[in-house]
Design an enzyme around this catalytic site. Structure first.
Site, short mmCIF file in Angstrom:
data_model
loop_
_atom_site.label_atom_id
_atom_site.label_comp_id
_atom_site.label_asym_id
_atom_site.label_seq_id
_atom_site.Cartn_x
_atom_site.Cartn_y
_atom_site.Cartn_z
CG HIS A 20 -2.00 -1.09 1.04
ND1 HIS A 20 -1.92 -2.29 1.67
CD2 HIS A 20 -3.12 -1.13 0.28
CE1 HIS A 20 -2.94 -3.04 1.34
NE2 HIS A 20 -3.69 -2.36 0.48
CB CYS A 29 4.40 16.21 -8.75
SG CYS A 29 3.41 17.28 -9.84
CB CYS A 71 6.04 16.89 -13.38
SG CYS A 71 6.73 17.29 -11.76
CB CYS A 102 4.92 19.99 -8.03
SG CYS A 102 6.45 19.57 -8.89
CB CYS A 117 4.92 21.16 -12.91
SG CYS A 117 4.04 19.90 -11.96
CB THR A 135 -2.37 -8.17 7.54
OG1 THR A 135 -3.51 -8.32 6.68
CG2 THR A 135 -1.50 -9.40 7.45
CB SER A 136 -7.47 -9.06 9.59
OG SER A 136 -7.83 -8.46 8.35
CG ASN A 157 -3.42 -9.36 13.02
OD1 ASN A 157 -3.01 -8.25 12.68
ND2 ASN A 157 -4.71 -9.66 13.03
CB ILE A 209 3.02 -5.89 14.25
CG1 ILE A 209 4.29 -6.39 13.59
CG2 ILE A 209 2.66 -4.49 13.82
CD1 ILE A 209 4.17 -6.62 12.11
#
Length: 123
Positions: free
Chosen positions: A5, A13, A16, A34, A37, A75-76, A98, A116
């Protein structure tokens, strides 16, 4: 390790694709823009309804398939497609960390039901 993730420590940006670090974002006011730009800067994370990066998915699956030891933490294992990646693991040393139980607990060689961060701070 693959960050499925992404990470808020990297930002880019949308126009660009220039990259910015977390301190740049922390010292910005309003929507970060940015310097090159003027485009909006977005965290390098997958947001709701955005797809995961295909290279990251493929790399993760290859790494899991070839791993001798697999440690899954925080994580589940209920959110797909990531939860299905464990299905390719053929090794014999599966560790799950977990706070609550997961659908893969019965497959694991070691299950630790604790946060964790708490577990890793003791290593």
């Amino acid at each position: 390790m693959y960050e499925l993730h992404g990470s808020v420590h990297r930002n880019y940006c949308r126009k660009c694709h220039a990259f910015y670090d977390a301190p740049f974002i922390l010292h910005s006011t309003g929507v970060p823009r940015c310097e090159k730009c003027g485009g909006e800067i977005k965290p390098d994370v997958v947001l709701y309804e955005e797809g995961l990066d295909s290279a990251t998915i493929e790399g993760s699956i290859r790494a899991i398939d070839g791993a001798d030891v697999l440690i899954i933490g925080g994580t589940s294992l209920t959110v797909y497609p990531a939860a299905s990646f464990i299905n390719g693991y053929r090794g014999h040393k599966l560790v799950l960390i977990n706070k609550s139980s997961t659908p893969a607990d019965r497959r694991a060689d070691l299950v630790i039901h604790a946060p964790i961060g708490e577990v890793f701070s003791q290593l």
